[in-house]
Design a protein around this motif. Structure first.
Motif, mmCIF file in Angstrom:
data_model
loop_
_atom_site.group_PDB
_atom_site.id
_atom_site.type_symbol
_atom_site.label_atom_id
_atom_site.label_comp_id
_atom_site.label_asym_id
_atom_site.label_seq_id
_atom_site.Cartn_x
_atom_site.Cartn_y
_atom_site.Cartn_z
ATOM 1 N N SER A 196 46.992 4.228 13.426
ATOM 2 C CA SER A 196 47.170 3.176 11.229
ATOM 3 C C SER A 196 47.181 1.828 11.469
ATOM 4 C CB SER A 196 47.977 4.205 11.002
ATOM 5 O OG SER A 196 48.920 3.757 11.371
ATOM 6 N N GLY A 197 47.807 1.671 12.626
ATOM 7 C CA GLY A 197 48.270 -0.106 13.021
ATOM 8 C C GLY A 197 50.027 0.207 12.664
ATOM 9 N N HIS A 198 51.200 1.401 13.054
ATOM 10 C CA HIS A 198 52.194 1.216 12.134
ATOM 11 C C HIS A 198 52.468 0.788 14.095
ATOM 12 C CE1 HIS A 198 52.832 1.874 8.091
ATOM 13 N NE2 HIS A 198 51.346 2.442 7.783
ATOM 14 N N LEU A 199 53.931 -0.472 14.024
ATOM 15 C CA LEU A 199 54.699 -0.324 15.440
ATOM 16 C C LEU A 199 55.535 1.392 15.412
ATOM 17 C CD1 LEU A 199 55.361 -2.467 17.355
ATOM 18 C CD2 LEU A 199 57.419 -2.539 16.186
ATOM 19 N N THR A 200 55.323 1.420 17.083
ATOM 20 C CA THR A 200 55.897 2.556 17.657
ATOM 21 C C THR A 200 57.282 1.851 18.461
ATOM 22 O OG1 THR A 200 54.433 2.946 19.146
ATOM 23 C CG2 THR A 200 54.049 4.436 16.838
ATOM 24 N N GLU A 542 54.485 -2.599 9.722
ATOM 25 C CA GLU A 542 55.984 -2.119 9.979
ATOM 26 C C GLU A 542 56.211 -0.627 10.692
ATOM 27 O OE1 GLU A 542 59.269 -3.524 7.814
ATOM 28 O OE2 GLU A 542 57.391 -4.535 6.356
ATOM 29 N N PRO A 543 57.097 -0.415 11.505
ATOM 30 C CA PRO A 543 57.289 1.375 11.965
ATOM 31 C C PRO A 543 57.664 2.267 10.134
ATOM 32 C CG PRO A 543 58.869 -0.507 12.848
ATOM 33 C CD PRO A 543 57.900 -1.292 12.042
ATOM 34 N N THR A 544 57.403 2.752 11.102
ATOM 35 C CA THR A 544 57.733 4.092 9.273
ATOM 36 C C THR A 544 58.544 4.854 9.782
ATOM 37 O OG1 THR A 544 56.330 5.822 11.525
ATOM 38 C CG2 THR A 544 55.133 5.327 9.416
#
Length: 605
Positions: A196-200, A542-544
């Motif tokens: 989804s493109g969110h940084l992990t 941005e991260p979740t």
């Protein structure tokens, strides 16, 4: 005092060179009378409308749009209005529209937001001090020392620093601005993100940390710390050990979770940071039982190219021998140690850890970092900026101490035995050598040499000093970790790192080959390079927000608390537990309130 009407009327006969001078004079007259003038409407280089800051009406909301908070407004539709227009000659002229106010003048101007604004000089000081990591309240105190009449509050400092952060983004997203800063400042960094493109995951190492890591690449301690960012992502700190026996930050890794694949990715990035053929002699890590085993499994899987066969054999045999290893205890040094510490004690004896066989160094690094972070609700970009401050101060301390020990001579070591190592070996190692030298001149040591001190510390032990029978200690007997004559840290470390980058040599080869190619091949080469430069970067968000560790939010079994008070000890629980009454044997009342004892006392028995 000049009448306010006459003062404003006198302005209508003047011409101003620019709009700022016109605004300045109008505001000065208004402040003298207890009114604040603000810009209502403006068009660059054409006209400006100036009114009272209490002019206008508060916007009313319908029942569907009603705000949650109880709001208040200073706007009461004050009719005061002055116009400023630019003439054909380029000058500015005032035109009076309405000089009446429908309210009394203010006796204290602190209630007007305009009076709490900073000047350009004060705003510059706020920006510089905030970049230096100074707390907003301390910034405000510093400004008030130079300007006792300052009306600004702490929230004005917060608003100003937030404005600076927004302006520094340059229209980019927070994550993209962070990655651009890491790439432009010479950081070694890498990211990992979901579909989804969110940084992990985010790995980064400061240029000065890279130089220190490659210079002191023998011993590292790593551990996760928490409450560092608003996303609740664990932060893995990898701490190196300098020759002064002090700590320095090697690299940082924001991780989504603390599972085996997360550690494996972090260690892969750390391995690339060290470079080929530059492997540490010892790495320490502390985790809870289950996570610790997972970390070690990840570590042994990752570094099979490194010499870890001894570790794998020792770990496997230890697990086979002690299946129920959680209950295994051993008695070492007048202290009962659990299974994990027993294994660490046995494993570190033949390892060159230079005195670092515990992870308390990482806990101290956590505490130092938290002082720079100040809050636990910052974004990844703010955390990175504060980390840079800690690293820069740390590097300067190491650099200064290195230069200092090159010119200082310990008075206790002014003897022929240390003649060849003075100013070439760090003080910490010299004082450890002195202890062994003094023992060699006595009989207070074991006659059998196990080689533990020389193996773990990289220094000659008392038995080696006794057997060498030399008057001057040779420099080649000292491990490279303690050498001072082979290191030099200067301000051009970034340039040296760029010079070591293989991309520079590859670029030179491409240029040399391009010059020898015919025209058709040159066009093809340029087309391929243009395609590489025009490739788009993935959009990273941005991260979740990560869930809390422990019980889920809303659990009925335990109330959520933010207290830092430790759990009571066993003896404290015993003291608070209700006891049986010696009179009736019941639980729930004290002896002096027992009805049986009180009845016997009343009867005189």
């Amino acid at each position: 005092m000049i009448d306010v009407l006459d003062a404003f009327l006198s302005l209508s006969t003047k011409f101003f060179e620019n709009r700022e001078d016109l605004l300045s004079d109008i505001r000065k007259i208004g402040l003298l009378q207890g009114y604040v003038m603000v810009i209502k409407i403006s068009k660059i280089n054409r006209y400006v409308a100036i009114g009272c800051d209490r002019g206008g009406c508060y916007r009313t909301y319908s029942a569907l749009e009603e705000k949650k908070k109880n709001s208040a407004s200073r706007l009461i539709d004050c009719p005061f209005k002055i116009l400023g227009r630019r003439t054909a000659e380029g000058l500015w002229k005032v035109k009076i529209s309405n000089l009446l106010h429908n309210h009394e003048p203010s006796t204290d101007m602190a209630g007007h937001p305009y009076c709490r604004l900073f000047t350009k000089e004060e705003a510059l000081q706020v920006e510089q001090m905030s970049l230096a990591g100074i707390k907003p309240r301390q910034i405000l105190s510093s400004l008030r020392q130079s300007n006792p009449d300052l009306l600004a509050l702490s929230k004005n400092i917060y608003s100003k620093t937030a404005q600076f952060r927004r302006e520094s983004l340059g229209g980019c997203s927070i994550i993209q601005a962070l990655l651009d800063e890491l790439g432009g400042a010479g950081f070694s960094h890498n990211v990992k993100y979901e579909d989804s493109g969110h940084l992990t995951h985010l790995f980064f190492a400061h240029p000065t940390s890279i130089e220190l890591t490659r210079s002191y690449s023998n011993v590292f301690v790593m551990d996760c710390t928490y409450k560092t960012n608003k996303y609740k992502m664990p932060l893995l700190e990898i701490i190196g050990v300098s020759s002064f026996n002090t700590s320095f930050y090697s690299c940082f890794v924001f991780m989504q979770k603390e599972e085996q694949q997360d550690y494996q990715w972090a260690l892969e990035m750390f391995s690339k940071l060290l470079g080929d053929g530059n492997h540490p002699l010892a790495i320490g890590q502390f985790k809870e039982d289950a996570d610790w085993v997972g970390f070690m499994s990840s570590w042994s899987t990752l570094v099979k190219s490194w010499d870890v066969s001894m570790f794998n054999e020792a770990w496997n045999s230890f697990q086979i021998e002690y299946k129920d290893y959680a209950s295994v205890l051993t008695y070492i040094g007048n202290t009962w140690l659990p299974w994990k510490e027993r294994f660490v004690f046995a494993w570190t004896r033949p390892t060159s850890h230079f005195g670092n066989n515990v992870t308390s160094r990482a806990e101290g690094a956590h505490g130092t970092l938290k002082k720079y972070l100040q809050v636990s609700t910052g974004g990844l970009r703010e955390v990175k900026e504060n980390i840079c401050l800690a690293i820069q101060n740390q590097f300067q301390e190491i650099k200064t101490q290195l230069a200092s020990e090159k010119i200082r001579v310990p008075q206790k070591l002014c003897i022929p035995f240390f003649k060849e190592v003075i100013n070439k070996v760090y003080f910490y190692a010299l004082f450890e050598l002195q202890k062994q030298y003094l023992l060699a001149n006595t009989r207070d040591y074991s006659s059998q040499c196990k080689g533990q001190f020389s193996k773990t510390m990289g220094l000659p032990c008392v038995h080696m000093i006794k057997d060498m029978r030399i008057e001057v200690l040779p420099l080649n007997q000292i491990h490279e970790q303690w050498r001072i004559d082979t290191r030099s840290f200067t301000n051009d470390h970034c340039a040296r790192l760029d010079h070591e980058d293989p991309f520079s040599s590859l670029l030179s080869e491409v240029k040399e080959k391009y010059e020898k190619q015919p025209l058709m091949q040159k066009e093809n080469t340029l087309r391929q390079l243009s395609h590489i430069l025009g490739a788009s970067c993935p959009l990273i968000f941005e991260p979740t927000l990560q869930p809390h560790k422990g019980r889920p939010v809303g659990s009925n079994k335990r109330k959520e608390t933010s207290s830092t008070r430790q759990e009571p000890s066993y003896f404290e629980r015993v003291e608070k537990a209700p006891r049986k009454c010696s009179g009736c044997g019941n639980i729930g009342h004290y002896r002096n309130k027992c009805p049986s004892i009180n009845k016997s006392t009343a009867l005189g028995t």
